[in-house]
Design a protein around this motif. Structure first.
Motif, mmCIF file in Angstrom:
data_model
loop_
_atom_site.group_PDB
_atom_site.id
_atom_site.type_symbol
_atom_site.label_atom_id
_atom_site.label_comp_id
_atom_site.label_asym_id
_atom_site.label_seq_id
_atom_site.Cartn_x
_atom_site.Cartn_y
_atom_site.Cartn_z
ATOM 1 N N ARG A 21 0.805 -1.216 0.000
ATOM 2 C CA ARG A 21 0.000 0.000 0.000
ATOM 3 C C ARG A 21 0.838 1.266 0.000
ATOM 4 O O ARG A 21 0.305 2.364 -0.041
ATOM 5 N N HIS A 22 2.151 1.126 0.046
ATOM 6 C CA HIS A 22 2.990 2.308 0.242
ATOM 7 C C HIS A 22 3.933 2.582 -0.912
ATOM 8 O O HIS A 22 4.739 3.498 -0.837
ATOM 9 N N ARG A 192 3.722 3.036 8.868
ATOM 10 C CA ARG A 192 2.600 3.505 8.058
ATOM 11 C C ARG A 192 1.578 2.387 7.843
ATOM 12 O O ARG A 192 0.365 2.614 7.910
ATOM 13 N N SER A 193 2.080 1.198 7.572
ATOM 14 C CA SER A 193 1.193 0.065 7.342
ATOM 15 C C SER A 193 0.351 -0.233 8.575
ATOM 16 O O SER A 193 -0.872 -0.417 8.493
ATOM 17 N N ARG A 195 -0.310 1.749 11.098
ATOM 18 C CA ARG A 195 -1.265 2.818 11.407
ATOM 19 C C ARG A 195 -2.555 2.579 10.630
ATOM 20 O O ARG A 195 -3.654 2.755 11.171
ATOM 21 N N GLN A 196 -2.435 2.168 9.384
ATOM 22 C CA GLN A 196 -3.628 1.851 8.598
ATOM 23 C C GLN A 196 -4.398 0.690 9.222
ATOM 24 O O GLN A 196 -5.634 0.703 9.267
ATOM 25 N N ASN A 197 -3.672 -0.334 9.699
ATOM 26 C CA ASN A 197 -4.333 -1.458 10.359
ATOM 27 C C ASN A 197 -5.128 -0.989 11.571
ATOM 28 O O ASN A 197 -6.269 -1.412 11.792
ATOM 29 N N GLU A 199 -6.202 2.129 12.285
ATOM 30 C CA GLU A 199 -7.321 2.982 11.879
ATOM 31 C C GLU A 199 -8.485 2.141 11.371
ATOM 32 O O GLU A 199 -9.651 2.422 11.679
#
Length: 208
Positions: A21-22, A192-193, A195-197, A199
């Motif tokens: 995703r990044h 970052r990955s 944080r998405q999890n 959220e």
């Protein structure tokens, strides 16, 4: 031999999941010009470390703002039994790994090859076992201990990065956010990955 090959494949699959995703965030370190003079590699190193510091502190501030109920939310993509409160120590383990790699490079030279950071440090335990061990070790510990671990691991990594030369830390073409791939993944992309999890987990629980 067969076990080692499988472990390498597992590692590549894990990294691919983290990066998927990044990839749009990938940038090259470009030589910028100020008043007709190129910015030095030391300036580029300072900029790269500054990015890591900013993103970590933003994540730290956000995580610490969560309520106890939010910290107890399950994180569905992280594995059975994982909660939001388990994520700081999970991410801390990988940031500390990056710090250990940097410390070894500074002391002995060399660098991880295509197999990654764990073989460079003599670690042959598979990713999933390492993550499960971290989860089991910390799952009953109070948040104060977890926050301490999170801060200490990040500080160790940043101190180790600062001790490297620009050539040891940075990579333009083929790097991620201007960093060597084996530093960028645990230091930045991994955060970052997850944080998405987190959220997604918080959003999921408010809509079900």
């Amino acid at each position: 031999m067969g076990g080692q090959s499988g472990d390498r494949a597992q590692g590549r699959n894990h990294e691919a999941r983290v990066l998927r995703r990044h990839l749009p965030a990938r940038v090259l370190v470009a030589r910028r010009h100020t008043r007709g003079q190129s910015v030095s590699s030391e300036d580029e190193k300072t900029t790269a470390i500054g990015l890591l510091e900013r993103e970590w502190h933003q994540l730290d501030t956000w995580l610490r703002s969560l309520s106890e109920a939010q910290l107890d939310r399950p994180v569905f993509s992280a594995g059975p039994g994982w909660r939001v409160r388990d994520m700081p120590t999970h991410m801390a383990w990988w940031q500390e790994l990056a710090g250990r790699v940097a410390e070894k490079i500074a002391a002995e030279g060399g660098a991880p090859d295509e197999r990654g950071s764990r073989p460079f440090l003599g670690i042959d335990t598979p990713f999933d076992e390492l993550n499960a061990t971290t989860h089991e070790t910390w799952r009953e510990r109070p948040m104060k201990d977890r926050w301490d671990r999170w801060l200490v691991a990040h500080s160790r990594m940043i101190d180790a990065f600062r001790a490297l030369s620009p050539d040891q830390l940075l990579q333009g073409e083929g790097g991620l956010e201007g960093l060597k791939r084996y530093f960028a993944v645990p230091a930045l992309i991994h955060l970052r990955s997850h944080r998405q999890n987190i959220e997604a987990a918080l959003k999921e629980t408010t809509t079900t």
